[in-house]
Structures are given as C-alpha cells and as structure tokens.
Design a protein around this motif. Structure first.
Motif, PDB file in Angstrom:
ATOM      1  N   PHE A  30       0.848  -1.201   0.000  1.00 45.10           N
ATOM      2  CA  PHE A  30       0.000   0.000   0.000  1.00 45.10           C
ATOM      3  C   PHE A  30       0.881   1.247   0.000  1.00 45.10           C
ATOM      4  O   PHE A  30       1.853   1.325   0.756  1.00 45.10           O
ATOM      5  CB  PHE A  30      -0.887   0.042   1.256  1.00 45.10           C
ATOM      6  N   GLY A  31       0.508   2.229  -0.810  1.00 44.15           N
ATOM      7  CA  GLY A  31       1.310   3.457  -0.908  1.00 44.15           C
ATOM      8  C   GLY A  31       2.643   3.143  -1.560  1.00 44.15           C
ATOM      9  O   GLY A  31       3.690   3.583  -1.102  1.00 44.15           O
ATOM     10  N   CYS A 106       3.249  -1.447   4.389  1.00 44.53           N
ATOM     11  CA  CYS A 106       2.913  -0.011   4.357  1.00 44.53           C
ATOM     12  C   CYS A 106       4.152   0.764   4.786  1.00 44.53           C
ATOM     13  O   CYS A 106       4.365   1.009   5.981  1.00 44.53           O
ATOM     14  CB  CYS A 106       1.768   0.315   5.307  1.00 44.53           C
ATOM     15  N   ILE A 107       4.986   1.133   3.825  1.00 41.85           N
ATOM     16  CA  ILE A 107       6.233   1.843   4.152  1.00 41.85           C
ATOM     17  C   ILE A 107       5.994   3.339   4.047  1.00 41.85           C
ATOM     18  O   ILE A 107       5.623   3.842   2.977  1.00 41.85           O
ATOM     19  CB  ILE A 107       7.370   1.441   3.195  1.00 41.85           C
ATOM     20  N   ILE A 135       3.694  -5.212   7.835  1.00 45.89           N
ATOM     21  CA  ILE A 135       4.825  -4.382   8.258  1.00 45.89           C
ATOM     22  C   ILE A 135       4.502  -2.915   7.975  1.00 45.89           C
ATOM     23  O   ILE A 135       4.126  -2.558   6.851  1.00 45.89           O
ATOM     24  CB  ILE A 135       6.113  -4.790   7.499  1.00 45.89           C
ATOM     25  N   PHE A 136       4.628  -2.086   9.011  1.00 41.37           N
ATOM     26  CA  PHE A 136       4.405  -0.639   8.876  1.00 41.37           C
ATOM     27  C   PHE A 136       5.696   0.084   9.258  1.00 41.37           C
ATOM     28  O   PHE A 136       6.328  -0.275  10.252  1.00 41.37           O
ATOM     29  CB  PHE A 136       3.314  -0.154   9.840  1.00 41.37           C
ATOM     30  N   THR A 137       6.043   1.114   8.507  1.00 43.65           N
ATOM     31  CA  THR A 137       7.100   2.008   8.976  1.00 43.65           C
ATOM     32  C   THR A 137       6.570   3.432   8.955  1.00 43.65           C
ATOM     33  O   THR A 137       5.664   3.761   8.183  1.00 43.65           O
ATOM     34  CB  THR A 137       8.391   1.956   8.118  1.00 43.65           C
ATOM     35  N   THR A 138       7.178   4.282   9.791  1.00 48.39           N
ATOM     36  CA  THR A 138       6.799   5.697   9.857  1.00 48.39           C
ATOM     37  C   THR A 138       7.985   6.461  10.460  1.00 48.39           C
ATOM     38  O   THR A 138       8.806   5.859  11.173  1.00 48.39           O
ATOM     39  CB  THR A 138       5.496   5.848  10.700  1.00 48.39           C
ATOM     40  N   CYS A 201      16.024   6.632  12.678  1.00 51.37           N
ATOM     41  CA  CYS A 201      15.358   7.619  11.825  1.00 51.37           C
ATOM     42  C   CYS A 201      13.907   7.196  11.530  1.00 51.37           C
ATOM     43  O   CYS A 201      12.985   7.993  11.615  1.00 51.37           O
ATOM     44  CB  CYS A 201      16.170   7.730  10.537  1.00 51.37           C
ATOM     45  N   SER A 202      13.710   5.922  11.199  1.00 48.82           N
ATOM     46  CA  SER A 202      12.365   5.362  10.969  1.00 48.82           C
ATOM     47  C   SER A 202      12.075   4.326  12.043  1.00 48.82           C
ATOM     48  O   SER A 202      13.000   3.715  12.577  1.00 48.82           O
ATOM     49  CB  SER A 202      12.308   4.609   9.635  1.00 48.82           C
ATOM     50  N   GLN A 203      10.807   4.120  12.292  1.00 45.92           N
ATOM     51  CA  GLN A 203      10.434   3.049  13.220  1.00 45.92           C
ATOM     52  C   GLN A 203       9.518   2.068  12.482  1.00 45.92           C
ATOM     53  O   GLN A 203       8.767   2.452  11.589  1.00 45.92           O
ATOM     54  CB  GLN A 203       9.773   3.610  14.460  1.00 45.92           C
ATOM     55  N   MET A 204       9.626   0.810  12.894  1.00 42.19           N
ATOM     56  CA  MET A 204       8.918  -0.253  12.181  1.00 42.19           C
ATOM     57  C   MET A 204       8.115  -1.100  13.163  1.00 42.19           C
ATOM     58  O   MET A 204       8.605  -1.437  14.240  1.00 42.19           O
ATOM     59  CB  MET A 204       9.960  -1.117  11.463  1.00 42.19           C
TER      60      MET A 204
END
Ligand code: SAM
Length: 236
Positions: A30-31, A106-107, A135-138, A201-204
């Motif tokens: 997604f995205g 969803c990265i 799996i999501f990152t933000t 920098c990013s979290q997952m």
C-alpha cells in the motif's frame, strides 16, 4: 545505504525469513509510490502475486513501467511466474481482490493519511485482509531533534509524526482490537554514535498472526540447515 534502502532491505529480510518459507505467495504494497520496494521483494521465494496500490494515479502511470520484467529476469527464470497488479486506490478501500494476501506492507504511508483514513487502516488490514504478517514504517519523531534547524514535519504532506511511544501505542492498541495478532518493534536507520537514546530515523512495527508466531525459531533452523548436505544439480 540510505535510510529508504535500509527500509526496503529490512522488509525484504523479514519476508525472506525461514519461518515464512513458501508461505508468502501474495503481497500487497500500500502506498507503493515510485515502486521503490518492488525490486527488493520480487525474488522472495514462493512469491506469485504482488498488488501495488497507491492513491496517486498519475504517479502510478508514470512509474508502473518499473514493475515490468527486466532483461536479466529472462535469463534467471523464476520457479513460479509473478503476476503484478497495479491499482489506483486507497488503503481505506476493502476491495475483495485483496483477500488471500499473506503479507501487507505499508512503508512511510500512515503519516500521509488524514484521521478518517488512518482510522480505516486496521479495519482494512487486520479486519478484512487478515494477512499472516503486516509491516508498517513511519518516521520517528524522537529522532527529529538530530536534524539541524528542524521545524515542522519532515515532509509537507505529513499529517503527523509520532514518537516511539505514540507509534507503539497505536500498534498495540490494534493488537487489543485484533487479538489474533502480536506486534514487535524495531528501528531502521541508526543515527551517529552517541544518539542512541533518540532511536532510529524510521520506526517499524511488524504484526504477525499468532497462529503463525514462533518466538525463537531461527537458531534451531539455522543449525538444522548447516547439517543439510547440498546436492549438486546436473544441468539439463
Ligand atoms: N512506500 C513508498 C516508499 O517507501 O518508497 C512510498 C511512500 S510515500 C512517502 C507515501 C505514498 O502513499 C505516496 O505515494 C502517496 O501517494 C501514497 N498514499 C497517500 N494516501 C494513500 C492512501 N489513502 N492509500 C494508498 N496510498 C496512499
């Protein structure tokens, strides 16, 4: 490598983990944006179907050629053919074509969503699709203090950026609503030495269906595999 590549590699490594061997047949990204993740996951063993979905139709029209087979792909034949679907749509849409998906990715997507769409994410992913793994990152807000002269958000389209506590709160709340899932967190993109307290920098967040969750399988599998004899294949 740059942080965006580290995110793709982290997703690839998780999906290639022994515990999923042959189980990840259908993946939804997604995205998907500019199809950056695509080359990293297309060779995951057993992968047969990839759905790349983004709300930005113009971007999809421009970049979807990146999902076409490369010349090298014809030399190195896959075990199974891969079908790639490119769809313009929102993560809020519960499209029946999403059903049967094993992994949802969803990265750097959720921070672009307005509250009503963000609210729909768990319904689509965990209520409707119900994948084995998601799996999501933000971006990690705690890390922003390390950017010089930083104000606002990292990108003008971001609707929010979350601290590690906020992200973990959002994700664990999902596992309360969807108790078939458990979640683990990690960071992607380490800062310089001495900045560890701010996280990465990013979290997952990695959600796994409890029925497929094995807490410590890797040591066991690794030693088992070392014992295996590799048979040489004759070329035919
Ligand atoms: N995941 C890609 C990557 O890491 O390379 C791109 C991430 S980009 C920062 C965020 C993407 O989410 C954009 O391409 C945007 O068009 C897309 N997007 C925004 N809202 C969306 C929605 N409701 N459903 C699906 N995609 C959406």
């Amino acid at each position: 490598p740059p942080v965006y590549v580290q995110r793709y590699l982290a997703v690839k490594n998780i999906l290639q983990d022994e515990r999923w061997h042959g189980k990840i047949k259908k993946v939804v990204d997604f995205g998907c944006g500019e199809f950056g993740l695509f080359p990293y996951i297309k060779h995951i063993p057993g992968l047969q179907e990839l759905m790349t979905i983004d709300i930005d139709r113009e971007m999809l029209d421009y970049y979807c050629c990146r999902a076409a087979p490369l010349k090298a792909d014809y030399l190195d034949n896959r075990q199974e053919p891969l079908t790639v679907h490119v769809f313009a749509g929102s993560i809020a849409d519960k499209d029946p074509r999403l059903l049967g998906t094993d992994a949802v990715i969803c990265i750097e997507l959720i921070e672009h969503l307005y509250p009503d769409t963000l609210e729909a994410v768990p319904h689509t992913v965990f209520g409707f699709i119900q994948p084995l793994i998601s799996i999501f990152t933000t971006p990690n807000l705690d890390f922003n203090v390390l950017f010089p002269n930083f104000t606002g958000f990292r990108h003008p389209d971001h609707k929010f950026e979350w601290s590690r506590v906020q992200f973990e709160d959002w994700a664990t709340n999902i596992t309360t609503r969807y108790p078939a899932y458990t979640v683990k967190f990690c960071g992607v993109g380490q800062g310089p030495k001495g900045t560890e307290e701010h996280g990465c920098c990013s979290q997952m967040a990695v959600f796994v269906k409890l029925s497929h969750y094995t807490p410590t399988p890797l040591i066991h599998l690794a030693s088992h595999h070392q014992d295996l004899e590799v048979e040489e294949c004759e070329e035919t």
